[in-house]
Structure formats: C-alpha cells, structure tokens
Enzyme design. Sequence first.
Site, PDB file in Angstrom:
ATOM      1  N   ARG A  98      -5.872  11.725  -7.637  1.00  0.00           N
ATOM      2  CA  ARG A  98      -6.776  10.589  -7.619  1.00  0.00           C
ATOM      3  C   ARG A  98      -8.156  10.906  -8.196  1.00  0.00           C
ATOM      4  O   ARG A  98      -8.767  10.086  -8.866  1.00  0.00           O
ATOM      5  CB  ARG A  98      -6.859  10.102  -6.169  1.00  0.00           C
ATOM      6  CG  ARG A  98      -7.978   9.201  -5.771  1.00  0.00           C
ATOM      7  CD  ARG A  98      -7.833   7.788  -6.271  1.00  0.00           C
ATOM      8  NE  ARG A  98      -8.866   6.979  -5.648  1.00  0.00           N
ATOM      9  CZ  ARG A  98     -10.150   7.053  -5.940  1.00  0.00           C
ATOM     10  NH1 ARG A  98     -10.560   7.878  -6.862  1.00  0.00           N
ATOM     11  NH2 ARG A  98     -11.036   6.297  -5.316  1.00  0.00           N
TER      12      ARG A  98
ATOM     13  N   ARG B 236       0.815  -1.226   0.000  1.00  0.00           N
ATOM     14  CA  ARG B 236       0.000   0.000   0.000  1.00  0.00           C
ATOM     15  C   ARG B 236       0.846   1.272   0.000  1.00  0.00           C
ATOM     16  O   ARG B 236       0.460   2.275   0.599  1.00  0.00           O
ATOM     17  CB  ARG B 236      -0.966   0.016   1.195  1.00  0.00           C
ATOM     18  CG  ARG B 236      -2.066  -1.023   1.121  1.00  0.00           C
ATOM     19  CD  ARG B 236      -3.142  -0.568   0.150  1.00  0.00           C
ATOM     20  NE  ARG B 236      -4.161  -1.593  -0.034  1.00  0.00           N
ATOM     21  CZ  ARG B 236      -5.288  -1.633   0.660  1.00  0.00           C
ATOM     22  NH1 ARG B 236      -5.547  -0.722   1.562  1.00  0.00           N
ATOM     23  NH2 ARG B 236      -6.165  -2.565   0.425  1.00  0.00           N
TER      24      ARG B 236
ATOM     25  N   ARG C 272      -3.547   6.573  -0.127  1.00  0.00           N
ATOM     26  CA  ARG C 272      -4.039   7.796   0.522  1.00  0.00           C
ATOM     27  C   ARG C 272      -3.085   8.455   1.500  1.00  0.00           C
ATOM     28  O   ARG C 272      -3.334   9.569   1.919  1.00  0.00           O
ATOM     29  CB  ARG C 272      -5.353   7.489   1.234  1.00  0.00           C
ATOM     30  CG  ARG C 272      -6.487   7.352   0.253  1.00  0.00           C
ATOM     31  CD  ARG C 272      -7.735   6.945   0.956  1.00  0.00           C
ATOM     32  NE  ARG C 272      -7.505   5.695   1.651  1.00  0.00           N
ATOM     33  CZ  ARG C 272      -8.365   5.137   2.475  1.00  0.00           C
ATOM     34  NH1 ARG C 272      -9.493   5.735   2.731  1.00  0.00           N
ATOM     35  NH2 ARG C 272      -8.096   3.985   3.037  1.00  0.00           N
TER      36      ARG C 272
HETATM   37  O1  CP3 Z   1       0.005  -1.645  -2.493  1.00  0.00           O
HETATM   38  C1  CP3 Z   1      -0.218  -0.707  -3.291  1.00  0.00           C
HETATM   39  O2  CP3 Z   1       0.111   0.476  -3.062  1.00  0.00           O
HETATM   40  C2  CP3 Z   1      -0.797  -1.036  -4.642  1.00  0.00           C
HETATM   41  C3  CP3 Z   1      -2.187  -0.963  -4.788  1.00  0.00           C
HETATM   42  C4  CP3 Z   1      -3.131  -1.883  -4.021  1.00  0.00           C
HETATM   43  C5  CP3 Z   1      -4.433  -1.448  -3.669  1.00  0.00           C
HETATM   44  N1  CP3 Z   1      -5.108  -2.508  -3.167  1.00  0.00           N
HETATM   45  C6  CP3 Z   1      -4.947  -0.096  -3.889  1.00  0.00           C
HETATM   46  C7  CP3 Z   1      -6.094   0.372  -3.066  1.00  0.00           C
HETATM   47  C8  CP3 Z   1      -3.021  -3.210  -3.645  1.00  0.00           C
HETATM   48  C9  CP3 Z   1      -1.830  -4.146  -3.745  1.00  0.00           C
HETATM   49  C10 CP3 Z   1      -4.282  -3.606  -3.107  1.00  0.00           C
HETATM   50  C11 CP3 Z   1      -4.586  -4.979  -2.675  1.00  0.00           C
HETATM   51  C12 CP3 Z   1      -5.750  -5.199  -1.832  1.00  0.00           C
HETATM   52  N2  CP3 Z   1      -7.007  -4.699  -1.957  1.00  0.00           N
HETATM   53  C13 CP3 Z   1      -5.754  -6.089  -0.736  1.00  0.00           C
HETATM   54  C14 CP3 Z   1      -4.572  -6.898  -0.290  1.00  0.00           C
HETATM   55  C15 CP3 Z   1      -3.644  -6.062   0.493  1.00  0.00           C
HETATM   56  C16 CP3 Z   1      -4.044  -5.879   1.926  1.00  0.00           C
HETATM   57  O3  CP3 Z   1      -4.256  -4.713   2.318  1.00  0.00           O
HETATM   58  O4  CP3 Z   1      -4.133  -6.870   2.657  1.00  0.00           O
HETATM   59  C17 CP3 Z   1      -7.035  -6.087  -0.187  1.00  0.00           C
HETATM   60  C18 CP3 Z   1      -7.508  -6.865   1.017  1.00  0.00           C
HETATM   61  C19 CP3 Z   1      -7.825  -5.211  -0.993  1.00  0.00           C
HETATM   62  C20 CP3 Z   1      -9.277  -4.883  -0.827  1.00  0.00           C
HETATM   63  C21 CP3 Z   1      -9.428  -3.432  -0.537  1.00  0.00           C
HETATM   64  N3  CP3 Z   1      -9.389  -2.450  -1.510  1.00  0.00           N
HETATM   65  C22 CP3 Z   1      -9.544  -2.801   0.724  1.00  0.00           C
HETATM   66  C23 CP3 Z   1      -9.632  -3.511   2.044  1.00  0.00           C
HETATM   67  C24 CP3 Z   1      -9.551  -1.410   0.480  1.00  0.00           C
HETATM   68  C25 CP3 Z   1      -9.511  -0.319   1.515  1.00  0.00           C
HETATM   69  C26 CP3 Z   1     -10.726   0.454   1.693  1.00  0.00           C
HETATM   70  C27 CP3 Z   1     -10.384   1.825   2.201  1.00  0.00           C
HETATM   71  O5  CP3 Z   1     -10.756   2.787   1.528  1.00  0.00           O
HETATM   72  O6  CP3 Z   1      -9.697   1.925   3.243  1.00  0.00           O
HETATM   73  C28 CP3 Z   1      -9.484  -1.213  -0.912  1.00  0.00           C
HETATM   74  C29 CP3 Z   1      -9.446   0.072  -1.628  1.00  0.00           C
HETATM   75  C30 CP3 Z   1      -8.079   0.481  -2.061  1.00  0.00           C
HETATM   76  N4  CP3 Z   1      -7.244  -0.312  -2.793  1.00  0.00           N
HETATM   77  C31 CP3 Z   1      -7.463   1.750  -1.846  1.00  0.00           C
HETATM   78  C32 CP3 Z   1      -6.209   1.691  -2.491  1.00  0.00           C
HETATM   79  C33 CP3 Z   1      -5.196   2.783  -2.638  1.00  0.00           C
HETATM   80  C34 CP3 Z   1      -8.056   2.951  -1.097  1.00  0.00           C
HETATM   81  C35 CP3 Z   1      -9.231   3.530  -1.777  1.00  0.00           C
HETATM   82  C36 CP3 Z   1      -9.007   4.688  -2.736  1.00  0.00           C
HETATM   83  O7  CP3 Z   1      -7.937   5.322  -2.808  1.00  0.00           O
HETATM   84  O8  CP3 Z   1     -10.006   4.984  -3.403  1.00  0.00           O
END
Ligand code: CP3
Length: 358
Positions: A46, A33, A37
């Site tokens: 974004r 991650r 954000r």
């Molecule tokens: O690691 C990175 O920087 C690359 C991008 C990445 C994202 N998601 C971008 C994202 C990666 C590798 C993921 C994988 C992902 N997504 C996982 C596995 C990693 C982990 O955290 O265990 C999981 C479980 C997800 C599912 C998911 N997507 C969640 C739980 C969330 C968070 C919700 C929130 O807003 O807090 C997302 C959304 C997400 N994926 C965001 C980002 C940057 C944030 C939302 C946004 O910017 O709009």
Amino acid sequence: MVGVGPTGVFDDHCFIRACRGLPHDRVPVWFMRQAGRSLPEYRAVRGTGTILDAIKNPDLSTEITLQPVRRYGVDAAILYSDIVVPAHAVGFGVTVTPGVGPEIAEPFRSAADLDRLRPLDPVADTPYVLETVRQLVEELDVPLIGFAGAPFTVASYLIEGRPSRDYLNTKSLMFNDERLWHSLMDRLADLAIASLTSQIDSGASAVQLFDSWAGALSPDQYQRYAAPHSQKVLSAVEQTGVPRIHFGVNTGELLELIQGVGADVVGIDWRVRIDRARARLGGSVALQGNLDPAAVIAGVDAAVSGTREVLAFNAGHPGHIFNLGHGVMPTADPDVLSEVVRVVHAEGTVGSVQEVPQ
Ligand code: CP3
C-alpha cells in the site's frame, strides 16, 4: 437484452446468475472491503500517502483488487477505489485520512458550493480508474464489481466534512433548504452516473451503489430526500444490462423503499434475517449478505456457525450472494474469512427448497 453488453462474458458465472435469481452451481461469495487493511499483503504494497494516491496508481490498484481474489477464492472482485473519488476528481477538496475516513477542508454549506461540483468527465478526470478496470478485466477470471457512493451517503461526507454519527449538518440542510438539497443531490447523482457508466464501459460486470449511511433516515425522509436521486442513478445504468446491487447499513425499515429505487440485488446488514427480508420483498429480488462482521472478529467458530445460519435462512434460494452485513473490519483475521468462503462453497446449496429454521 439483459446480459448482452461489454461484460456478457460472465453471464454464466454463478455470481451474475445469482444476481439475476437464476439457477447456478454454487453460492457465490465476496466481501465488502475485501481489499484493504485486514490483509498483510495489502499493508505490504500500500505504501505511505493517502488511499487517493494509491487509487491513482493503476498497477497498484490492480494488484490490491486481485489480492483477496487470490487469497480467498471469492467469486467476484471489487474495484479498489473509494466513494469520494469522483468528488475529489472534480476538485471539491476531499482527502481521505488514514484511520478516519473522508475529510473536507471546506464542507458544502451554500448554493455557491454547487460550483465546486462540476460534471465528471471520467476519461479526463479519472483515467486511472478506467485503466485499473481495463487491467483487471484482462487478469480476472471472476466478474469485477464497479461501484459508486449513493448521493445521500456522499452528501453526508461533503456536508459534515468528516465521518459523522448523527448527520446533524446534513439533516439541517435537508430540512432548511430543500431546493438546495435537491440541487446538491442531483449533482451527486450525475457524478455517480458518469462514474458507474465509465466503469461499465471499461468492463465492469456488475455495479454496487453504496448508500452506507441511508439508515440515518426515516422511511419518509428517505423517500422524500434520497430515493429520487438513487433511482435516477440506478435507472441511468439499467440499459447496460449489468446487475445493480444496492446496499446500506441499518436499513431494515427501508428495505422495500431501497428495492423500489430499482435494484436487482438488495444488500442487507446482519440485523435483518434473510428469509424475513425475502418474505417482505418477494422472491424475485436477489439478496446479498449478511454475516455479522463481528462474528469474523469473534473467531472461526462464531464465523462458521454464523455462516451456516445465513445459508440455512436462505434455504437454497438461487437469488443469494453471500457477503458480510457490512465491510470487513481492519482487525479481521484473513484465515477466518478463508474458512467462511470454504464453508459457503462446500455447504451452500442452490435450488433445492429447504425448510427455514425458525
Ligand atoms: O470493498 C473493497 O475492498 C473495495 C474498496 C473500497 C474502499 N472504500 C477502499 C478503502 C470500497 C468499496 C469503499 C467504499 C466506501 N468508502 C464506502 C462504502 C462502503 C462502506 O464501508 O459502507 C464508504 C462509506 C467509504 C468512505 C471511507 N473511505 C471510509 C469510511 C474509510 C475508512 C477510514 C479508515 O481508514 O478506516 C475510507 C478509506 C478506505 N477506503 C480504506 C480502504 C481500503 C482504508 C484506508 C487505507 O487503506 O488507506
């Protein structure tokens, strides 16, 4: 031969060599991650709309992937995408709600829902992902990590319909209808294989399989319900020769099983000491981790001393990729992460056997 493939160009890079447990010049570091954000430059570009909209814009996704590489000088980039992209792209009906995570209007409930998970054709269904990977490979001077969600973790979203703490619907389906469970997992494994293979074909130098929520399972449950499917994914990409990282949170009881499904690198969270993980798994597997993300929130002193502790416990072993024990929290201070990178690069040593502090 390992290392000869579309991405052989980074074979001598410290990140790729560390994944293979080979000697190299400095401890590589990147952060799960790292693109997201916590970065003001991410929030600036974004835009509104969901993350799935942003992922469909290759120029934007390329820029967001590059931002942490520029700012921190990390040794690897991770593609800006999400684990639910393949299920979304085949039309399962997934959205990602800001601040919540993946949400499904009609969660997976019965055999009829299998039809909503047709095979992924990456060229037709996710051309934007492939275009982003291609653009990144042109721009980057560090390896690009492609990724997919492991079948169990993706299944937990499709079945629960939203992020869950107890996975009760997921486990109910698993316990009550094992046949349907394995059919679902098999389809999700195929989605992950198609997605990872297409990212590698487009130029990704390594892949990470995120089984973030596997720690919800006991070892017996993991072995029976999850491992065969993750194994299928990891063995399908083995012949590409790119390093395969496998990570889950709260997996201290599962480490041997996670290694057993075929990972080259086992990601560990902050609950397991790296020297103890290595003692359990043997010296040949590389490890990734494992600074507590909360130490970054606590501030620079806690982050730096936690970083030094991880380096000391690793004791110069070449098979170490420094990372956090889970993703960067949205409230993390980027300056603290910069300092972590600086300390890893300045103080991390590779190859000289040191004493592990007790
Ligand atoms: O690691 C990175 O920087 C690359 C991008 C990445 C994202 N998601 C971008 C994202 C990666 C590798 C993921 C994988 C992902 N997504 C996982 C596995 C990693 C982990 O955290 O265990 C999981 C479980 C997800 C599912 C998911 N997507 C969640 C739980 C969330 C968070 C919700 C929130 O807003 O807090 C997302 C959304 C997400 N994926 C965001 C980002 C940057 C944030 C939302 C946004 O910017 O709009």
